[in-house]
Enzyme design. Structure first.
Site: not given
Length: 646
Positions: A182, A260
């Site tokens: 991320e 995710e």
């Protein structure tokens, strides 16, 4: 038989094995928007499980339950700080045996999606980065700063060769590897750094392994990189079509991937227990699978932040993460299937075959107690054992990092050089308490000061009055714009407008003291209640009958650390919540000998100092957020004082 026939047969066998290995491949088919596994269309339905949050003897159980749920892959991080506690010192044994975990996954035919970082987030201490990086106070983490890259390169030159034989095309089960984590959510947006990582992975792992990135919908610009496959993450409340359309702006062709998909969420101390409804999670999963997407469910089994390994966030105030990482996941913290698991399993069965046979039933649970805890002694009484090397002296206070202390507690000590006859405010400027300070005057706890809270504490004293500050590191920031989360006193405390100087720092080895418990038995002493915290309490107990998992309940206790038979179970904070019980795997208990529980209570001891073991967890009972305990000189007891955050 001709003399050359044996060697000819050997060559044929080698060629056959090489051809079989060559046939193994996992690639992106951009023309048809799909993955190909050994040339056959494939999509993964995966779940996250962190080996570092689950005792090794339970890995096989959790992985089997995932496979029986219909998953064909497991995704997990590799926390750098868990494996390299000091520069150049590596640990891949026991709970850190990454290779053993890969082998356990292979035994139940689970492919692996590996996320080695170097930054992982994962709500883990400092996002997986080792805190010793901060011994260089000028380092710029997660950037192309040469000091950071040098440490990263050294780490990956140890880690990546270990996993190379386990790559899918080499006969192993690792089908893809994530680069960073991320990164688009981080302030730096340093493409030079990302290119360096990509080049390092290629140099050490070759060109055949699929490398990818993962970012939230608003992080794709800085998180994606040419040559790395772009994936996205989002949860059941998001619009699947809209989010995947954003992904298509950066990855126009190839399979859709949610790396995710959130089955639940994390908990912070002082906030409500997070949940996601089973129908919502199942419906979102079905929508993605209908689109042909590959999905990883984060988390499928959450586990536990044992010891001091929890991370923290900063959202207007400092928010440490609870010891439980249950995550409201399909498999509970104790490893039991939940209704959410069966809802997910039902969805998966519509798209691919589910293994035959039922899931294993919940593990046996047990309850017993209450146990009465006995006072072993005030923490200050054992300072010689907690810090056998003696204190470090400095005019101004030093941070944890400056004295090479990674976790736990440090005691700061100074003496007043002039009398303070009227109550005078004691404070630390610039939010300089990281993270929680237990302030004692001549050994008596006067109050607690906490990071991010506006607080007042008034002290008096004479010349020579001893001032002790026990500083607790409650977990370094694991997400956000700044991971340089130094611990301890970051500024010199003031008494009124007078800067306090001439400090002694005692880095405390609390875990070693608990394991070497004989000094406490030799020095055990009765102390008055008013001066009994911070203090150690303990009890010994047998366990009769069949051992089962259990949950430690600490009614009336306030905040501290707990050990079972020397194992650091983690933090408790019953006064703040929401977590009220701590998961105790049965493997930590002795069935045919005496067990020992040890508490380090930091703030307040109940009038009836007992603990219990329950057969069900309590994770959803938030009591207080802003509070402190000040010693009432008139009543001789602790009373709560409401505080407000910044």
């Amino acid at each position: 038989m001709p003399p050359d026939l044996p060697s000819l047969l050997l060559r044929l066998v080698v060629l056959l094995l090489l051809s079989q290995a060559e046939a193994r491949s996992f690639v992106v088919d951009r023309e048809h928007d799909r993955f190909l596994l050994d040339g056959v269309p494939f999509r993964y339905v995966s779940g996250s499980l962190h080996y570092f949050r689950v005792p090794p003897v339970l890995w096989a159980d959790r992985l089997l339950k995932m496979q029986l749920s219909g998953l064909n892959a497991v995704q997990f991080y590799v926390p750098w700080n868990y494996h390299e506690p000091e520069p150049g010192i590596y640990n891949f044994n026991g709970s850190r045996d990454l290779i053993a975990f890969l082998n356990e996954a292979a035994k139940v035919n689970l492919l692996v999606i590996l996320r080695p970082g170097p930054y992982i987030c994962a709500e883990w201490e400092m996002g997986g980065l080792p805190s010793w990086l901060l011994r260089n106070p000028n380092i710029h983490l997660r950037t192309s700063d040469p000091a950071f890259l040098e440490a990263v390169d050294s780490w990956f030159k140890v880690l990546l060769p270990k996993i190379y034989p386990f790559l899918y095309h080499n006969g192993g089960n690792i089908i893809s590897i994530q680069v960073e984590n991320e990164y688009g959510s981080y302030k730096a947006c340093d493409f030079k750094y990302m290119r360096h990582l990509a080049g390092l992975f290629r140099a050490l792992l070759g060109d055949k392994i699929l490398l990818f990135t993962t970012d939230g919908p608003h992080g794709l610009r800085c998180g994606s990189l040419q040559g790395l496959y772009t994936t996205i993450d989002f949860g059941p409340a998001d619009n699947v079509t809209r989010i995947f359309s954003l992904l298509r702006e950066y990855e126009p062709h190839g399979p859709l991937v949610n790396s995710e998909y959130y089955t639940g969420w994390l908990d912070y101390w002082g906030q409500n227990h997070s949940t996601r409804s089973s129908p919502a999670v199942a419906q979102g999963l079905e929508k993605m699978l209908k689109l042909g997407a590959s999905v990883n469910m984060y988390m499928f089994h959450g586990g536990t932040n044992f010891g001091y390994w929890n991370g923290a966030d900063e959202k207007g105030r400092f928010l440490p993460i609870t010891t439980s990482y249950d995550y409201d996941a399909p498999i509970s913290e104790a490893g039991d299937p939940t209704p959410k698991l069966f809802a997910i399993r039902n969805v998966i069965s519509k798209f691919q075959e589910i293994p035959l046979g039922p899931l294993p039933p919940p593990s046996p649970k047990m309850k017993f107690g209450p146990l009465t805890m006995s006072l072993d002694g005030n923490l200050l009484s054992f300072l010689d054992f907690l810090c056998p090397q003696g204190p470090i002296h400095s005019v101004l206070p030093l941070t944890f990092e400056a004295v090479k202390l990674d976790h736990g507690f440090m005691l700061y000590r100074t003496y007043l050089t002039s009398p303070v006859l009227e109550p005078t405010p004691f404070w630390v400027p610039n939010n300089g308490i990281h993270d929680r300070a237990y302030v004692m005057v001549d050994g008596v706890l006067k109050g607690v000061l906490e990071r991010s809270l506006k607080q007042e504490l008034y002290l008096t004293g004479t010349v020579g009055t001893r001032l002790d500050i026990l500083l607790e590191n409650m977990g370094r920031l694991s997400f956000g714009s700044n991971h340089s989360d130094f611990k301890g006193l970051l500024e010199a405390p003031l008494l009124g407008q007078t800067i306090l100087t001439e400090w002694m720092m005692f880095p405390l080895k609390v875990d070693k003291l608990v394991k070497w418990w004989f000094p406490l038995q030799l020095m055990k002493r009765a102390l008055p209640q008013a001066s009994s915290v911070p203090a150690f309490y303990s009890a010994k107990f047998p366990v009769f009958g069949l051992l089962g998992d259990t949950f430690l309940y600490l009614p009336g206790w306030t905040k501290g650390q707990v050990w079972i038979n020397g194992f650091n179970l983690g933090r408790y904070w019953t006064m703040r919540g929401p977590q009220q019980t701590l998961y105790v795997p049965r493997l930590l208990l002795f069935g045919r000998s005496i067990n020992k529980i040890t508490l380090l209570e930091l703030e307040n001891v109940p009038h009836n100092p007992q603990v219990q073991f329950l057969d069900k967890p309590i994770l959803n009972s938030t009591l207080h957020w802003g509070y402190n305990f000040l010693l009432s000189e008139t009543q001789g007891s602790f009373e709560p004082m409401e505080l407000s955050g910044h």
